[in-house]
Design a protein around this motif. Structure first.
Motif, PDB file in Angstrom:
ATOM      1  N   GLU A  46      36.960  49.732  34.943  1.00  0.00           N
ATOM      2  CA  GLU A  46      36.082  50.845  35.284  1.00  0.00           C
ATOM      3  C   GLU A  46      34.617  50.423  35.359  1.00  0.00           C
ATOM      4  N   HIS A  47      34.331  49.148  35.092  1.00  0.00           N
ATOM      5  CA  HIS A  47      32.949  48.654  35.136  1.00  0.00           C
ATOM      6  C   HIS A  47      32.462  48.661  36.580  1.00  0.00           C
ATOM      7  N   PRO A  48      31.263  49.140  36.836  1.00  0.00           N
ATOM      8  CA  PRO A  48      30.805  49.294  38.222  1.00  0.00           C
ATOM      9  C   PRO A  48      30.409  47.995  38.936  1.00  0.00           C
ATOM     10  N   VAL A  49      30.333  46.880  38.230  1.00  0.00           N
ATOM     11  CA  VAL A  49      29.866  45.641  38.856  1.00  0.00           C
ATOM     12  C   VAL A  49      30.899  45.088  39.840  1.00  0.00           C
ATOM     13  N   VAL A  50      32.151  45.102  39.478  1.00  0.00           N
ATOM     14  CA  VAL A  50      33.216  44.572  40.336  1.00  0.00           C
ATOM     15  C   VAL A  50      34.124  45.725  40.754  1.00  0.00           C
ATOM     16  N   ARG A  51      34.337  45.856  42.033  1.00  0.00           N
ATOM     17  CA  ARG A  51      35.202  46.935  42.523  1.00  0.00           C
ATOM     18  C   ARG A  51      36.639  46.695  42.108  1.00  0.00           C
ATOM     19  N   ARG A  52      37.316  47.771  41.825  1.00  0.00           N
ATOM     20  CA  ARG A  52      38.701  47.711  41.373  1.00  0.00           C
ATOM     21  C   ARG A  52      39.588  47.003  42.398  1.00  0.00           C
ATOM     22  N   ARG A  53      39.398  47.287  43.671  1.00  0.00           N
ATOM     23  CA  ARG A  53      40.247  46.665  44.686  1.00  0.00           C
ATOM     24  C   ARG A  53      40.053  45.152  44.736  1.00  0.00           C
ATOM     25  N   LYS A  54      38.849  44.674  44.439  1.00  0.00           N
ATOM     26  CA  LYS A  54      38.594  43.233  44.381  1.00  0.00           C
ATOM     27  C   LYS A  54      39.330  42.621  43.195  1.00  0.00           C
ATOM     28  N   THR A  55      39.300  43.313  42.067  1.00  0.00           N
ATOM     29  CA  THR A  55      40.027  42.840  40.881  1.00  0.00           C
ATOM     30  C   THR A  55      41.517  42.755  41.174  1.00  0.00           C
ATOM     31  N   ILE A  56      42.059  43.769  41.841  1.00  0.00           N
ATOM     32  CA  ILE A  56      43.482  43.776  42.195  1.00  0.00           C
ATOM     33  C   ILE A  56      43.796  42.590  43.122  1.00  0.00           C
ATOM     34  N   ALA A  57      42.932  42.330  44.085  1.00  0.00           N
ATOM     35  CA  ALA A  57      43.149  41.212  45.018  1.00  0.00           C
ATOM     36  C   ALA A  57      43.145  39.876  44.285  1.00  0.00           C
ATOM     37  N   VAL A  58      42.227  39.692  43.350  1.00  0.00           N
ATOM     38  CA  VAL A  58      42.159  38.443  42.588  1.00  0.00           C
ATOM     39  C   VAL A  58      43.365  38.317  41.666  1.00  0.00           C
ATOM     40  N   MET A  59      43.763  39.423  41.044  1.00  0.00           N
ATOM     41  CA  MET A  59      44.963  39.395  40.195  1.00  0.00           C
ATOM     42  C   MET A  59      46.170  38.930  41.004  1.00  0.00           C
ATOM     43  N   LEU A  60      46.312  39.461  42.206  1.00  0.00           N
ATOM     44  CA  LEU A  60      47.445  39.103  43.048  1.00  0.00           C
ATOM     45  C   LEU A  60      47.389  37.630  43.450  1.00  0.00           C
ATOM     46  N   ALA A  61      46.206  37.129  43.757  1.00  0.00           N
ATOM     47  CA  ALA A  61      46.061  35.702  44.097  1.00  0.00           C
ATOM     48  C   ALA A  61      46.441  34.820  42.908  1.00  0.00           C
ATOM     49  N   ILE A  62      46.060  35.237  41.719  1.00  0.00           N
ATOM     50  CA  ILE A  62      46.416  34.475  40.512  1.00  0.00           C
ATOM     51  C   ILE A  62      47.920  34.514  40.290  1.00  0.00           C
ATOM     52  N   LEU A  63      48.521  35.685  40.438  1.00  0.00           N
ATOM     53  CA  LEU A  63      49.965  35.813  40.257  1.00  0.00           C
ATOM     54  C   LEU A  63      50.733  35.001  41.297  1.00  0.00           C
ATOM     55  N   HIS A  64      50.191  34.867  42.487  1.00  0.00           N
ATOM     56  CA  HIS A  64      50.813  34.055  43.537  1.00  0.00           C
ATOM     57  C   HIS A  64      50.656  32.572  43.261  1.00  0.00           C
ATOM     58  N   GLY A  65      49.655  32.217  42.445  1.00  0.00           N
ATOM     59  CA  GLY A  65      49.358  30.808  42.224  1.00  0.00           C
ATOM     60  C   GLY A  65      48.552  30.208  43.360  1.00  0.00           C
ATOM     61  N   ARG A  66      47.940  31.062  44.185  1.00  0.00           N
ATOM     62  CA  ARG A  66      47.186  30.588  45.342  1.00  0.00           C
ATOM     63  C   ARG A  66      45.705  30.901  45.223  1.00  0.00           C
ATOM     64  N   VAL A  67      45.226  31.099  44.025  1.00  0.00           N
ATOM     65  CA  VAL A  67      43.848  31.563  43.865  1.00  0.00           C
ATOM     66  C   VAL A  67      42.837  30.596  44.467  1.00  0.00           C
ATOM     67  N   TRP A  68      43.051  29.295  44.340  1.00  0.00           N
ATOM     68  CA  TRP A  68      42.078  28.344  44.884  1.00  0.00           C
ATOM     69  C   TRP A  68      42.223  28.190  46.391  1.00  0.00           C
TER      70      TRP A  68
END
Length: 90
Positions: A46-68
């Protein structure tokens, strides 16, 4: 919102983004791994600095193992020719 429970809502958002971002053939080869939410994480969404949808996108990249593969290195750490602009002290 699809769920009243914040953790269930987060799961729903990650799963929905996964379904929408990958073709069905890729989803068959890659299933979402099980993950847990640590204390304080949901409040941080809920912190206003990072949008929730961006957090979700990064979480998904991490879960995929393709973050880099999907995210670029910060401009101060990598130059256009690939040599670091900053070097470690020492």
């Amino acid at each position: 919102m699809a769920h009243d429970d914040p953790e269930a809502q987060l799961w729903w958002e990650v799963e929905t983004r996964w379904l929408m971002s990958m073709p069905e053939q890729q989803r068959r080869a890659f299933t979402l791994p099980t993950w847990t939410v640590e204390d304080g994480f949901l409040a941080g969404l809920e912190h206003p600095v990072v949008r929730r949808r961006k957090t979700i996108a990064v979480m998904l990249a991490i879960l995929h193992g393709r973050v880099w593969d999907e995210h670029t290195t910060h401009q101060f750490l990598e130059s256009q020719v690939g040599k670091p602009r900053l070097s470690p002290r020492g």
